[in-house]
Design an enzyme around this catalytic site. Structure first.
Site, mmCIF file in Angstrom:
data_model
loop_
_atom_site.group_PDB
_atom_site.id
_atom_site.type_symbol
_atom_site.label_atom_id
_atom_site.label_comp_id
_atom_site.label_asym_id
_atom_site.label_seq_id
_atom_site.Cartn_x
_atom_site.Cartn_y
_atom_site.Cartn_z
ATOM 1 N N GLU A 48 39.110 -48.467 2.235
ATOM 2 C CA GLU A 48 38.207 -48.864 2.710
ATOM 3 C C GLU A 48 37.725 -49.621 2.670
ATOM 4 O O GLU A 48 37.570 -50.658 1.696
ATOM 5 C CB GLU A 48 36.768 -47.650 2.883
ATOM 6 N N SER A 90 7.258 -55.661 -5.677
ATOM 7 C CA SER A 90 8.614 -55.997 -5.435
ATOM 8 C C SER A 90 8.380 -57.732 -5.857
ATOM 9 O O SER A 90 7.478 -58.511 -5.560
ATOM 10 C CB SER A 90 8.242 -56.263 -3.789
ATOM 11 N N LYS A 144 6.469 -51.011 9.505
ATOM 12 C CA LYS A 144 7.715 -52.783 9.764
ATOM 13 C C LYS A 144 8.870 -52.128 8.792
ATOM 14 O O LYS A 144 9.980 -52.225 10.196
ATOM 15 C CB LYS A 144 7.264 -53.627 8.294
ATOM 16 N N ASP A 145 9.240 -51.146 7.776
ATOM 17 C CA ASP A 145 10.290 -50.406 7.448
ATOM 18 C C ASP A 145 10.177 -49.531 8.997
ATOM 19 O O ASP A 145 12.250 -49.525 9.243
ATOM 20 C CB ASP A 145 10.380 -49.259 6.430
HETATM 21 C C1 HEM Z 1 26.356 -41.627 -1.938
HETATM 22 C C2 HEM Z 1 26.693 -40.201 -0.725
HETATM 23 C C3 HEM Z 1 28.090 -40.487 -0.417
HETATM 24 C C4 HEM Z 1 28.760 -41.416 -0.035
HETATM 25 C C5 HEM Z 1 28.738 -42.394 0.072
HETATM 26 C C6 HEM Z 1 29.963 -40.249 0.297
HETATM 27 C C7 HEM Z 1 31.077 -40.839 1.254
HETATM 28 C C8 HEM Z 1 32.427 -40.147 1.771
HETATM 29 C C9 HEM Z 1 32.923 -40.590 2.535
HETATM 30 C C10 HEM Z 1 33.375 -41.816 2.870
HETATM 31 C C11 HEM Z 1 33.917 -39.538 3.100
HETATM 32 C C12 HEM Z 1 35.868 -38.993 3.226
HETATM 33 C C13 HEM Z 1 35.189 -39.709 5.315
HETATM 34 C C14 HEM Z 1 36.301 -39.668 5.779
HETATM 35 O O1 HEM Z 1 37.181 -40.915 6.314
HETATM 36 O O2 HEM Z 1 37.323 -38.684 6.863
HETATM 37 C C15 HEM Z 1 33.448 -38.372 2.468
HETATM 38 C C16 HEM Z 1 34.122 -37.081 2.990
HETATM 39 C C17 HEM Z 1 33.334 -35.198 2.809
HETATM 40 N N1 HEM Z 1 31.868 -35.559 1.841
HETATM 41 FE FE1 HEM Z 1 30.588 -36.861 1.262
HETATM 42 N N2 HEM Z 1 30.047 -39.383 0.714
HETATM 43 C C18 HEM Z 1 28.820 -38.722 -0.301
HETATM 44 C C19 HEM Z 1 27.973 -37.368 0.201
HETATM 45 C C20 HEM Z 1 28.245 -36.479 -0.176
HETATM 46 C C21 HEM Z 1 26.937 -35.324 -0.226
HETATM 47 C C22 HEM Z 1 25.846 -34.761 -0.806
HETATM 48 C C23 HEM Z 1 27.816 -34.053 0.185
HETATM 49 C C24 HEM Z 1 27.794 -32.386 -0.040
HETATM 50 C C25 HEM Z 1 28.180 -31.859 -0.302
HETATM 51 C C26 HEM Z 1 29.531 -34.641 0.289
HETATM 52 C C27 HEM Z 1 30.407 -34.392 1.528
HETATM 53 C C28 HEM Z 1 31.513 -34.364 1.972
HETATM 54 C C29 HEM Z 1 32.306 -33.760 2.350
HETATM 55 C C30 HEM Z 1 32.546 -32.050 2.092
HETATM 56 C C31 HEM Z 1 33.904 -34.571 2.998
HETATM 57 C C32 HEM Z 1 34.933 -34.418 3.563
HETATM 58 C C33 HEM Z 1 35.044 -34.159 5.260
HETATM 59 C C34 HEM Z 1 35.514 -35.250 6.068
HETATM 60 O O3 HEM Z 1 36.542 -36.136 5.450
HETATM 61 O O4 HEM Z 1 34.656 -35.980 6.971
HETATM 62 N N3 HEM Z 1 29.712 -36.382 0.735
HETATM 63 N N4 HEM Z 1 31.998 -38.283 1.997
#
Ligand code: HEM
Lengths: 261, 431
Positions: B284, B216, B240-241
């Site tokens: 967002e 680091s 610490k983390d």
């Molecule tokens: C870098 C990591 C991730 C970020 C930043 C992210 C971000 C988001 C965001 C912003 C939404 C919309 C939430 C809402 O307004 O309802 C969402 C929905 C969703 N994400 Fe992710 N996500 C990530 C990882 C994942 C992973 C690994 C999966 C697995 C497959 C996943 C599955 C889903 C599903 C099924 C939805 C729809 C359900 C919902 O809207 O609540 N996400 N995600």
């Protein structure tokens, strides 16, 4: 006037260096077209807030006897009414008051039958087109999520219900429109629905406009966020646990680092 | 050095696959500067946020339906009928916001303490790739619940690609899989939203690999002079983390349990309707500064007095928006000052403070309608954003006279009247 408000917010934003404040920024976007409304007190406000079951039951009564003529709550199932304090038999009886479509039967026909607790509330119209046809071109939206899809939520719903007045003298209403203090743009296609004693409450509470509006807003908060109580109760436990955990980690951190400083 | 252990099983495995030696080396004895401030907590927090997103995301995906007719209702089913579905969904929704908060602080930390300078340029650039992947993931995730903002956000952002000369419109049709944002779009967004987080995981590994090469940076920005400047990662920084994690989780839980929709937009609880455009389409909050930069370019760029337009306003906005991230890639070569830490750079410090304020102001402008005075303020902000990297930093490298640097890390640390370095703490062996 609005510009001054924005400038004030802007100044506040600039001085607050915390990244979290950026999160507050999206809010003013919709403030441009919405009308501000009073902030009412509800039993479910705040960290410890819960639903008042009596108010929920009264609100359900208002919905069923008044609003249901035009608005659905399609995401809510009869079985969910257990949250309102109804027992199994009462829920079966409520469900049986509704006709729901089922099928196809063994002749290939769709048919209507009495509702059962597993069914969701049927909507008053088959589709948007029929709804508009019956309401002079306006569309009464589904109310299941109304308390979450409008800024202000339950406060807005209550304000809308009590907000019907005569239009100002210089305004000419579009035919089929009504004047509402709190509706964005003020001209709304829904007439004033609630008048004193529009319903007669089963628990004997006097049915003032104020009372019915509060009760139906409470009920619609529940239809939008039925797990609100579970969420807050779990939240309190989680936060208490985390406070202990964090305090403990802080103590351990001080102890471990003591020999370094 | 191979791991010393009494367990024969571990020794047997470690001899053939030295994974335990590796873990011991990278996570236990890993030598770390002894003077890291709490600003250095945000890297591990970002890693934990990523794990939270992946775990909640996979569980959500087991109940979610990626079809335009069912997506909205399937999310509502998760909220109402799936056991603890509301918790998964709110944690995922707010988790995305917290992930960005943590990563933005992490990046600003790097900008202030010069963590992007030699020999950490590649570490920094991998970080920028992670940021881009996070943005793509979050953008596509936001489309999945198929609310009004999902649909119109997707429409606005995919349409940006139509600004590309000649092939733009074809690219947009290709992205959509049709002639508008529709079911094929939703399906591919879901596929990619599931995939990209795992690409991020791979990038995080590279990020850590590059980090552990030189260790680091630290608030003084000077290299460690010897073992007395470093302490083993465990137990000092693990504990610490963990403390930092506790504070993070308290704030996170406060939102998830008590204000889950505060950072969201109410319109996303209205099912997507291609025929009804919302009054204001806002992304967002974590995209707002970039959205403001996109909309700040309201003028065509061409050859003066000839009327020839080289870059129209739309393309200019798109270039500016992507450029605002791209400029981070070349930052290590824009800032030539040999001093890393802003603490010893009196002028830099002030321009940096103004840069942070500019980012916040741009974020605010991104949420405002495209009217005056917001457009002008966005333009000033955008100008400063780019000037900071392209003009101010290169000039400061030449013009600024940094303050004298301390002789070593342990010198100022110990000046507070502590014990002699390493008297009681385990001093670092040369790794
Ligand atoms: C870098 C990591 C991730 C970020 C930043 C992210 C971000 C988001 C965001 C912003 C939404 C919309 C939430 C809402 O307004 O309802 C969402 C929905 C969703 N994400 Fe992710 N996500 C990530 C990882 C994942 C992973 C690994 C999966 C697995 C497959 C996943 C599955 C889903 C599903 C099924 C939805 C729809 C359900 C919902 O809207 O609540 N996400 N995600």
């Amino acid at each position: 006037m609005r510009a001054i408000k924005h400038m004030g917010r802007l100044a506040a934003c600039a001085v607050t260096a915390a990244a979290l404040t950026v999160a507050a920024a999206p809010a003013p976007a919709s403030a441009a077209e919405a009308v501000s409304h009073p902030d009412y007190e509800f039993s479910f406000d705040g960290i410890f807030g819960t639903f008042d079951q009596a108010a929920l039951q009264r609100g359900f009564q208002v919905y069923e006897q008044v609003c249901a003529a035009c608005h659905g709550i399609r995401l809510v199932a009869f079985r969910n009414l257990a949250d309102l304090g109804y027992d199994e038999d009462e829920i079966k009886a409520i469900a049986a008051r509704y006709q729901v479509e089922d099928g196809p039967n063994d002749q290939g026909e769709m048919f209507m039958r009495e509702g059962i607790p597993a069914d969701r509330f049927p909507s008053p119209y088959r589709n948007e087109q029929e709804a508009r046809m019956m309401n002079g071109g306006a569309y009464p939206p589904d109310l299941s999520l109304m308390a979450k899809k409008r800024k202000g939520g339950a406060d807005y719903i209550k304000a809308l219900m009590v907000g019907y007045t005569e239009p100002p003298a210089d305004v000419e209403l579009t035919p089929g429109m009504y004047w509402n203090e709190y509706f964005p743009g003020h001209q709304i296609a829904m007439p004033q629905i609630l008048y004193p004693d529009s319903v007669s409450y089963a628990d004997g509470t006097p049915a003032t406009i104020e009372q019915m509006s509060r009760d139906v807003a409470t009920f619609l908060m529940w239809t939008a966020e039925p797990m609100l109580e579970d969420r807050k109760q779990m939240g309190i436990k989680v936060i208490l646990f985390l406070l202990v955990f964090t305090g403990l980690m802080y103590a351990v951190k001080r102890k471990v680092w003591a020999d370094l400083h | 050095m191979a791991l010393q252990t009494n367990s024969r099983v571990i020794r047997w495995i470690d001899h053939r696959l030295p994974i335990f030696t590796f873990m011991n080396h990278e996570l236990n004895e890993y030598p770390t500067p002894r003077n890291l401030s709490y600003m250095w907590n945000f890297g591990s927090l970002a890693g934990i946020a990523l794990v939270i997103m992946i775990v909640t995301g996979i569980l959500l995906a087991m109940q979610y339906t990626a079809h335009v007719d069912h997506a909205f209702d399937s999310v509502e089913r998760i909220m109402r009928d799936v056991n603890y579905g509301w918790l998964l969904r709110y944690a995922h929704m707010n988790g995305a916001s917290f992930f960005f908060i943590v990563v933005y602080i992490h990046i600003l930390r790097g900008l202030y303490y010069g963590s992007y300078k030699a020999p950490r340029e590649i570490l920094w650039m991998i970080g920028v790739v992670i940021l881009l992947l996070m943005m793509a993931t979050a953008f596509m995730g936001y489309v999945l619940p198929w609310g009004q903002m999902s649909f119109w956000g997707a429409t606005v952002i995919t349409n940006l690609f139509s600004a590309i000369p000649l092939v733009g419109p074809d690219i947009v049709v290709w992205l959509w899989g049709g002639f508008s944002v529709d079911n094929p779009t939703l399906n591919r967004f879901f596929a990619l939203h599931y995939l990209l987080p795992f690409v991020i995981v791979a990038m995080v590994f590279l990020h850590l690999w590059a980090l552990h090469r030189f260790g680091s940076n630290n608030p003084l920005g000077i290299d460690a002079k010897g073992p007395q400047d470093k302490i083993p990662f465990h137990p000092y920084y693990t504990v610490k983390d963990l403390y930092g994690l506790g504070v993070f989780l308290i704030l996170f839980a406060a939102f998830v349990f008590f204000a889950p929709n505060y950072m969201g937009h109410p319109d996303n609880y209205i099912e997507a309707d291609p025929l009804v455009t919302p009054a204001h389409i806002v992304p967002e909050w974590y995209f707002l500064p970039f959205y403001a930069i996109l909309r700040a370019i309201t003028f065509d760029i061409g050859i003066p007095f000839t009327g020839i337009v080289l870059i129209d306003a739309k393309l200019g906005g798109v270039i500016a928006m992507f450029g605002s991230i791209a400029v981070l890639f070349v930052l290590p070569w824009l800032d030539g000052s040999p001093v890393r830490s802003g603490r010893f750079r009196p002028l830099f410090k002030q321009f940096f403070a103004l840069f942070v304020v500019t980012c916040l102001v741009l974020g605010y402008m991104g949420a405002m309608p495209a009217e005056q005075p917001y457009v002008t303020i966005s333009q000033i902000g955008t100008a400063y954003y780019f000037a900071y990297f392209l003009v101010i930093l290169p000039l400061l490298s030449v013009l600024e006279r940094p303050k004298p640097l301390p002789a070593s890390i342990s010198e100022p640390v110990l000046r507070g009247g502590g014990t002699v370095a390493g008297a009681t703490a385990k001093p670092m062996e040369k790794p």
